[in-house]
Design a protein around this motif. Structure first.
Motif, PDB file in Angstrom:
ATOM      1  N   GLY A 182      43.097 -12.421  48.883  1.00 42.82           N
ATOM      2  CA  GLY A 182      42.068 -11.399  48.792  1.00 42.82           C
ATOM      3  C   GLY A 182      41.263 -11.244  50.062  1.00 42.82           C
ATOM      4  N   THR A 183      41.536 -12.094  51.058  1.00 40.55           N
ATOM      5  CA  THR A 183      40.822 -12.020  52.331  1.00 40.55           C
ATOM      6  C   THR A 183      41.785 -11.666  53.457  1.00 40.55           C
ATOM      7  N   ALA A 184      41.205 -11.257  54.579  1.00 43.61           N
ATOM      8  CA  ALA A 184      41.978 -11.004  55.786  1.00 43.61           C
ATOM      9  C   ALA A 184      41.218 -11.572  56.967  1.00 43.61           C
ATOM     10  N   ALA A 185      41.937 -12.037  57.961  1.00 41.57           N
ATOM     11  CA  ALA A 185      41.320 -12.561  59.183  1.00 41.57           C
ATOM     12  C   ALA A 185      41.869 -11.791  60.373  1.00 41.57           C
ATOM     13  N   ILE A 186      40.987 -11.237  61.170  1.00 44.95           N
ATOM     14  CA  ILE A 186      41.391 -10.463  62.340  1.00 44.95           C
ATOM     15  C   ILE A 186      40.609 -10.976  63.542  1.00 44.95           C
ATOM     16  N   LEU A 187      41.309 -11.526  64.516  1.00 47.04           N
ATOM     17  CA  LEU A 187      40.694 -12.199  65.654  1.00 47.04           C
ATOM     18  C   LEU A 187      40.894 -11.391  66.934  1.00 47.04           C
ATOM     19  N   ASP A 188      40.101 -11.691  67.939  1.00 40.98           N
ATOM     20  CA  ASP A 188      40.298 -11.131  69.272  1.00 40.98           C
ATOM     21  C   ASP A 188      41.190 -12.064  70.086  1.00 40.98           C
ATOM     22  N   GLY A 189      41.904 -11.484  71.051  1.00 43.34           N
ATOM     23  CA  GLY A 189      42.676 -12.297  71.982  1.00 43.34           C
ATOM     24  C   GLY A 189      43.962 -12.835  71.388  1.00 43.34           C
ATOM     25  N   PRO A 190      44.495 -13.943  71.954  1.00 41.75           N
ATOM     26  CA  PRO A 190      45.758 -14.498  71.457  1.00 41.75           C
ATOM     27  C   PRO A 190      45.625 -14.964  70.006  1.00 41.75           C
ATOM     28  N   VAL A 191      46.557 -14.540  69.162  1.00 43.95           N
ATOM     29  CA  VAL A 191      46.509 -14.927  67.745  1.00 43.95           C
ATOM     30  C   VAL A 191      47.738 -15.718  67.316  1.00 43.95           C
ATOM     31  N   VAL A 312      48.796 -10.912  71.513  1.00 44.13           N
ATOM     32  CA  VAL A 312      47.398 -10.800  71.943  1.00 44.13           C
ATOM     33  C   VAL A 312      46.767  -9.578  71.293  1.00 44.13           C
ATOM     34  N   ASN A 313      45.739  -9.799  70.493  1.00 45.54           N
ATOM     35  CA  ASN A 313      45.010  -8.697  69.877  1.00 45.54           C
ATOM     36  C   ASN A 313      44.101  -8.016  70.897  1.00 45.54           C
ATOM     37  N   ALA A 348      55.439  -5.884  71.132  1.00 46.40           N
ATOM     38  CA  ALA A 348      54.746  -4.624  70.871  1.00 46.40           C
ATOM     39  C   ALA A 348      53.351  -4.631  71.484  1.00 46.40           C
ATOM     40  N   THR A 349      52.635  -5.759  71.336  1.00 45.77           N
ATOM     41  CA  THR A 349      51.278  -5.817  71.888  1.00 45.77           C
ATOM     42  C   THR A 349      51.281  -5.907  73.410  1.00 45.77           C
ATOM     43  N   LYS A 350      52.440  -6.179  73.994  1.00 44.67           N
ATOM     44  CA  LYS A 350      52.567  -6.114  75.450  1.00 44.67           C
ATOM     45  C   LYS A 350      52.728  -4.661  75.914  1.00 44.67           C
ATOM     46  N   LEU A 351      53.384  -3.843  75.088  1.00 46.89           N
ATOM     47  CA  LEU A 351      53.640  -2.452  75.455  1.00 46.89           C
ATOM     48  C   LEU A 351      52.524  -1.509  75.027  1.00 46.89           C
ATOM     49  N   TYR A 352      51.910  -1.806  73.872  1.00 41.79           N
ATOM     50  CA  TYR A 352      50.894  -0.912  73.321  1.00 41.79           C
ATOM     51  C   TYR A 352      49.653  -1.722  72.919  1.00 41.79           C
ATOM     52  N   PRO A 353      48.475  -1.122  72.972  1.00 45.04           N
ATOM     53  CA  PRO A 353      47.304  -1.820  72.426  1.00 45.04           C
ATOM     54  C   PRO A 353      47.463  -1.973  70.911  1.00 45.04           C
ATOM     55  N   GLY A 354      47.144  -3.139  70.406  1.00 43.91           N
ATOM     56  CA  GLY A 354      47.349  -3.351  68.978  1.00 43.91           C
ATOM     57  C   GLY A 354      46.697  -4.610  68.475  1.00 43.91           C
ATOM     58  N   ALA A 355      46.985  -4.922  67.226  1.00 45.20           N
ATOM     59  CA  ALA A 355      46.400  -6.096  66.594  1.00 45.20           C
ATOM     60  C   ALA A 355      47.305  -6.579  65.478  1.00 45.20           C
TER      61      ALA A 355
END
Length: 424
Positions: A182-191, A312-313, A348-355
């Motif tokens: 029921g939760t989600a975790a979204i971090l900055d940087g390397p994940v 990398v987010n 994908a995160t190397k080619l496009y901004p993403g998370a």
């Protein structure tokens, strides 16, 4: 629109899809029936799709404008299973469904990822008029062979060579230990970590244990190699960087008094900075060559993966994802641990901004929450609605976002990226 409410209305179909996939797993690059299942689902939803050889499936929803390029977001799910024998029990009880294929099982959660993205496809398709009206497009990427690495590059190459521009990307991965359902975790940087994996054969000269001076024991050579390469993280990586090392395979000989002529070993390094991966790769091969030469042995690289880049987010994309999750409810965590597993989504995160978002599946009462890849791994299926809703919410929020996204463009093509991460 409230995508969580909409996802709850299709909860039964989400669970049914996940259970079918879980009971009928297919290993990396063998996912023929899984591909057919996904294509049939997309066809039922009236979604155009392309089956990319080796890579997987690309579903396309929204604007098909050719003059003014649609703003496009790519959503990724992986579809392959692991070569592991599944336990019929999780951490507390008998599982609700188990693999029917001996030695293959969805113990990383790819069945859940696929079901969630199929659910999101239905939710997004129901709002396709909004996409068309605003010249927006969503690409659904169902990736084959993620566990063996590299197949996402086939999808990215297809998009590039067919002039289909992508402005951003998003993926989800279920996580057990420490992240409640029921939760989600979204971090900055390397994940997720980058990885350099290898399988090496060392060749010496066999003989008898009574006359080791006549033989040239590859085990002796390996002992020296192991001592040297296991110290790379300590001797060459700065203390403020992260790098781990492990072996998963060592095999040589069959009889106590016979010196073998061959030894095989395999393992990996993990890290969060690409430059660390490159350094580890170079030092490993330098030491391997020097020590084998010193011991009069030869070696062969049977398999090498990487140095794979970390996922990398992007900071702005991670914030879009966090805001999307907040719209679904209060179950969001920010201060969650990075993961030392590696992920092909890093390409994908190397080619496009993403998370990439982590979706919680831990439920002590149900017994879900074992580590990914464990025979006891299981999920709380209530997480499926959260994942489907978040995929859909992120897609609409990203393509509606008008702020500036700070992102350093990759200077070459997906083909060159494929070579750079050295999947062989």
């Amino acid at each position: 629109m409230n995508f969580l409410d909409e996802a709850n209305k299709i909860k039964d179909s989400l669970i049914a899809d996940r259970r079918y996939l879980h009971e009928n797993p297919e290993l990396s690059n063998e996912e023929e029936n899984t591909v057919k299942f996904i294509c049939d689902r997309l066809k039922e939803l009236g979604i155009k799709y392309i089956a990319v050889p080796r890579g997987g499936i690309l579903g396309i929803i929204g604007s098909s404008a050719t003059e003014n390029e649609p703003k496009t977001v790519l959503l990724r799910a992986d579809i392959d299973a692991l070569e592991i024998l599944e336990s019929e029990k999780n951490l507390a009880r008998k599982k609700q469904c188990v693999s029917k294929v001996k030695g293959a099982a969805h113990l990383c959660g790819h069945d859940a990822h696929t079901a969630m993205l199929l659910g999101a496809a239905k939710l997004i398709k129901e709002h396709v008029d909004e996409l068309d009206k605003n010249n927006m497009r969503v690409i659904l990427a169902f990736e084959r062979g993620e566990e063996t690495g590299g197949n996402l590059c086939d999808l990215l190459e297809f998009l590039y060579h067919n002039n289909i521009k992508v402005h951003g990307c998003f993926a989800e991965h279920v996580r057990g230990t420490g992240l409640k359902a029921g939760t989600a975790a979204i971090l900055d940087g390397p994940v997720t970590a980058g990885a350099f994996g290898f399988e090496i054969d060392i060749y010496g000269k066999g003989g008898h244990g009574s006359t080791p001076y006549i033989a040239n024991n590859p085990i002796d050579c390996f002992a020296a190699v192991y001592q040297a390469v296991s110290e790379i993280p300590v001797r060459f990586i700065p203390a403020d960087k992260t790098c781990s090392f492990s072996l998963g395979l060592v095999s040589a000989g069959q009889v106590w008094n016979i010196i073998p002529d061959k030894l095989t070993f395999a393992g990996s390094y993990r890290y969060y900075e690409q430059e660390v991966g490159k350094l580890v790769h170079d030092k490993f091969h330098q030491m391997l060559a020097d020590i084998c030469r010193t011991y009069g042995c030869e070696y062969e690289v049977k398999k090498q993966i990487g140095p794979v880049i970390p996922t990398v987010n992007n900071e702005q994309c991670a914030e879009i994802a966090r805001n999307a999750a907040r719209k679904l409810g209060d179950g969001i965590q920010v201060g969650f641990k990075r993961w030392t597993a590696s992920e092909s989504f890093s390409a994908a995160t190397k080619l496009y901004p993403g998370a990439m978002a982590f979706i919680g599946i831990e439920n002590d009462e149900l017994g879900s929450g074992a580590d990914n890849h464990s025979p006891f791994f299981d999920i709380d299926e209530n997480a499926l609605t959260v994942g489907a809703a978040l995929y859909a919410q992120y897609a609409f929020d990203f393509i509606a976002y008008n702020g500036k996204i700070e992102f350093k463009e990759y200077e070459s093509t997906p083909d060159e990226l494929y070579k750079e991460v050295n999947y062989v």
